[in-house]
Design an enzyme around this catalytic site. Structure first.
Site, PDB file in Angstrom:
ATOM      1  N   THR A  96       0.873  -1.184   0.000  1.00 52.32           N
ATOM      2  CA  THR A  96       0.000   0.000   0.000  1.00 52.32           C
ATOM      3  C   THR A  96       0.903   1.224   0.000  1.00 52.32           C
ATOM      4  O   THR A  96       1.631   1.454   0.976  1.00 52.32           O
ATOM      5  CB  THR A  96      -0.890   0.035   1.259  1.00 52.32           C
ATOM      6  OG1 THR A  96      -1.706  -1.131   1.269  1.00 52.32           O
ATOM      7  CG2 THR A  96      -1.777   1.271   1.266  1.00 52.32           C
ATOM      8  N   LYS A 171      -7.801   1.828  -2.958  1.00 50.99           N
ATOM      9  CA  LYS A 171      -7.484   1.421  -1.568  1.00 50.99           C
ATOM     10  C   LYS A 171      -7.587   2.633  -0.623  1.00 50.99           C
ATOM     11  O   LYS A 171      -8.187   2.554   0.445  1.00 50.99           O
ATOM     12  CB  LYS A 171      -6.072   0.814  -1.553  1.00 50.99           C
ATOM     13  CG  LYS A 171      -5.442   0.671  -0.198  1.00 50.99           C
ATOM     14  CD  LYS A 171      -5.666  -0.670   0.429  1.00 50.99           C
ATOM     15  CE  LYS A 171      -5.149  -0.676   1.848  1.00 50.99           C
ATOM     16  NZ  LYS A 171      -5.371  -1.864   2.577  1.00 50.99           N
ATOM     17  N   LYS A 246      -1.683   5.353   8.563  1.00 52.14           N
ATOM     18  CA  LYS A 246      -0.884   5.356   7.329  1.00 52.14           C
ATOM     19  C   LYS A 246      -1.788   5.604   6.103  1.00 52.14           C
ATOM     20  O   LYS A 246      -1.497   6.450   5.266  1.00 52.14           O
ATOM     21  CB  LYS A 246      -0.152   4.010   7.177  1.00 52.14           C
ATOM     22  CG  LYS A 246       0.578   3.893   5.852  1.00 52.14           C
ATOM     23  CD  LYS A 246       1.105   2.497   5.570  1.00 52.14           C
ATOM     24  CE  LYS A 246       1.580   2.424   4.117  1.00 52.14           C
ATOM     25  NZ  LYS A 246       2.074   1.126   3.724  1.00 52.14           N
TER      26      LYS A 246
HETATM   27  P1  NAD Z   1       5.823  -5.658   7.436  1.00 51.41           P
HETATM   28  O1  NAD Z   1       6.590  -4.499   7.955  1.00 51.41           O
HETATM   29  O2  NAD Z   1       5.451  -6.777   8.343  1.00 51.41           O
HETATM   30  O3  NAD Z   1       6.603  -6.304   6.179  1.00 51.41           O
HETATM   31  C1  NAD Z   1       7.343  -5.577   5.239  1.00 51.41           C
HETATM   32  C2  NAD Z   1       8.630  -6.348   5.007  1.00 51.41           C
HETATM   33  O4  NAD Z   1       9.380  -5.696   3.975  1.00 51.41           O
HETATM   34  C3  NAD Z   1       9.557  -6.379   6.257  1.00 51.41           C
HETATM   35  O5  NAD Z   1       9.781  -7.724   6.620  1.00 51.41           O
HETATM   36  C4  NAD Z   1      10.808  -5.669   5.781  1.00 51.41           C
HETATM   37  O6  NAD Z   1      12.003  -6.225   6.341  1.00 51.41           O
HETATM   38  C5  NAD Z   1      10.746  -5.889   4.284  1.00 51.41           C
HETATM   39  N1  NAD Z   1      11.559  -4.960   3.510  1.00 51.41           N
HETATM   40  C6  NAD Z   1      11.643  -3.611   3.609  1.00 51.41           C
HETATM   41  N2  NAD Z   1      12.492  -3.124   2.685  1.00 51.41           N
HETATM   42  C7  NAD Z   1      12.954  -4.186   1.977  1.00 51.41           C
HETATM   43  C8  NAD Z   1      13.861  -4.342   0.901  1.00 51.41           C
HETATM   44  N3  NAD Z   1      14.473  -3.303   0.355  1.00 51.41           N
HETATM   45  N4  NAD Z   1      14.105  -5.593   0.434  1.00 51.41           N
HETATM   46  C9  NAD Z   1      13.498  -6.679   0.986  1.00 51.41           C
HETATM   47  N5  NAD Z   1      12.633  -6.586   2.017  1.00 51.41           N
HETATM   48  C10 NAD Z   1      12.370  -5.373   2.505  1.00 51.41           C
HETATM   49  O7  NAD Z   1       4.517  -5.030   6.760  1.00 51.41           O
HETATM   50  P2  NAD Z   1       3.168  -5.806   6.353  1.00 51.41           P
HETATM   51  O8  NAD Z   1       2.193  -5.744   7.489  1.00 51.41           O
HETATM   52  O9  NAD Z   1       3.526  -7.115   5.746  1.00 51.41           O
HETATM   53  O10 NAD Z   1       2.608  -4.828   5.240  1.00 51.41           O
HETATM   54  C11 NAD Z   1       3.159  -4.797   3.926  1.00 51.41           C
HETATM   55  C12 NAD Z   1       2.316  -3.839   3.090  1.00 51.41           C
HETATM   56  O11 NAD Z   1       0.960  -4.279   3.075  1.00 51.41           O
HETATM   57  C13 NAD Z   1       2.299  -2.405   3.642  1.00 51.41           C
HETATM   58  O12 NAD Z   1       2.339  -1.511   2.558  1.00 51.41           O
HETATM   59  C14 NAD Z   1       0.966  -2.335   4.385  1.00 51.41           C
HETATM   60  O13 NAD Z   1       0.447  -1.028   4.444  1.00 51.41           O
HETATM   61  C15 NAD Z   1       0.103  -3.231   3.521  1.00 51.41           C
HETATM   62  N6  NAD Z   1      -1.039  -3.847   4.233  1.00 51.41           N
HETATM   63  C16 NAD Z   1      -0.869  -4.389   5.473  1.00 51.41           C
HETATM   64  C17 NAD Z   1      -1.968  -4.953   6.107  1.00 51.41           C
HETATM   65  C18 NAD Z   1      -1.828  -5.579   7.478  1.00 51.41           C
HETATM   66  O14 NAD Z   1      -2.866  -5.858   8.095  1.00 51.41           O
HETATM   67  N7  NAD Z   1      -0.609  -5.829   7.971  1.00 51.41           N
HETATM   68  C19 NAD Z   1      -3.230  -4.946   5.497  1.00 51.41           C
HETATM   69  C20 NAD Z   1      -3.350  -4.429   4.215  1.00 51.41           C
HETATM   70  C21 NAD Z   1      -2.240  -3.862   3.581  1.00 51.41           C
END
Ligand code: NAD
Length: 297
Positions: A96, A171, A246
């Site tokens: 997102t 979204k 966010k």
């Molecule tokens: P998270 O922080 O758990 O996971 C993101 C991952 O990306 C981390 O493990 C981080 O180490 C990795 N990362 C960052 N930079 C990187 C790079 N350069 N190379 C490789 N890995 C890298 O976040 P999440 O909860 O999994 O959310 C991911 C996305 O989904 C976000 O944009 C969030 O807004 C969206 N989202 C989350 C939810 C939720 O409920 N968690 C729901 C809908 C959407």
């Protein structure tokens, strides 16, 4: 068997990648965090030592990263995807992020001849685990058609929202509406309490009258009326207030960039900001009812 490189194995990425493996895809994943890599290995997902390594032989690349600047870097840096991926690979970003970053990255990808979609999700970690996510997809018809069967292994509803960036647009518009409707629902219950109205009575009436909305009928912010609501579990789990903030900030950034006034969206963003600053960032977003009850303004 389609080979997929998956970058970003966090709370969402890991269960999504696991569902691809379950559906028979050959997945190689990478994350900067050693604990995410370890969790992936424990879930039987093959991992690599760098993002570039996941691209070797990949036919599809999926990214699930925190924010726009991560996505820009992972795709467009010197060591990024666009410089290392082979011809014909399909690119899918499920993070997102802001609409401008999404459109810039898709446009850089198409300038090099790649099909790419922005495909943010709704449904949270539970939906990612169950494979029931909703994907809101922006991109050309051709890119959407290529992405659809892969997204179907991770989700239930796959909706083509239009051209590049329209997945992100859908979204943030949806989540701005959700933030506003949750605050409205909370205010109605708090006012009802002061006026001597029983929670269940207000629910029974409003849920069958014109006040009806998802925040009330599926995610009621007071304990009792809806069994599955986080309100029944002291607002633990669910959709964290930090993520709602966010998305509201992204909506306000987009509103500013496009010269649109969204006064209620703006107010919802500032209320969730105060709620987060009060140490409630991990609390489910419906927990803002306690903040409103205590006199937020
Ligand atoms: P998270 O922080 O758990 O996971 C993101 C991952 O990306 C981390 O493990 C981080 O180490 C990795 N990362 C960052 N930079 C990187 C790079 N350069 N190379 C490789 N890995 C890298 O976040 P999440 O909860 O999994 O959310 C991911 C996305 O989904 C976000 O944009 C969030 O807004 C969206 N989202 C989350 C939810 C939720 O409920 N968690 C729901 C809908 C959407």
């Amino acid at each position: 068997m389609t080979r997929i490189g998956f970058i970003g194995l966090g709370n969402m990425g890991l269960p999504m990648a696991a569902n691809l493996v379950k559906a028979g895809y050959q997945v190689k994943g990478f994350d900067l965090s050693p604990s995410a890599l370890q969790a992936a290995n424990e879930a039987s997902i093959a991992t690599t030592n760098s993002a570039v390594e996941t691209l070797e032989e990949a036919e599809v690349v999926i990214t699930m990263l925190p924010a726009g600047h991560h996505v820009r870097a992972v795709y467009t840096d010197e060591e990024g995807i666009l410089n290392h991926v082979t011809k014909g690979v399909l690119l899918i970003d499920c993070s997102t992020i802001d609409v401008s970053s999404a459109r810039d990255v898709v446009s850089a990808a198409s300038a090099r001849g790649f099909d790419m979609v922005d495909a943010p999700v709704s449904g949270g970690v539970g939906g990612a685990q169950a494979g029931t996510l909703t994907f809101m997809v922006g991109g050309t018809d051709e890119a959407f058609e290529r992405a659809q069967p892969i997204l179907e292994a991770m989700g239930k509803n796959i909706i083509h929202a239009g051209g590049a960036g329209n997945g992100q647009a859908a979204k943030i518009c949806n989540n701005m509406l959700l933030g506003i409707s949750m605050i409205g629902t909370c205010e109605a219950f708090v006012l009802g309490e002061k006026l001597g109205l029983d929670h269940q009575k207000l629910f029974d009436i409003a849920s069958t009258a014109s006040g009806q909305c998802w925040s009330l009928t599926s995610y009621c912010p007071v304990p009792g009326p809806v069994e599955t609501s986080p309100a029944n579990r002291d607002y633990v789990g669910g959709f964290a207030a930090a993520l709602m903030l966010k998305d509201l900030k992204l909506s306000q950034e987009a509103a500013r960039d496009s010269g649109v006034a969204t006064p209620l969206g703006q107010h919802a963003a500032s209320l969730y900001e105060e709620f987060n600053e009060a140490g409630q960032s991990d609390t489910d977003f419906s927990g803002i009812i306690n903040f409103i009850r205590n006199g937020a303004n």
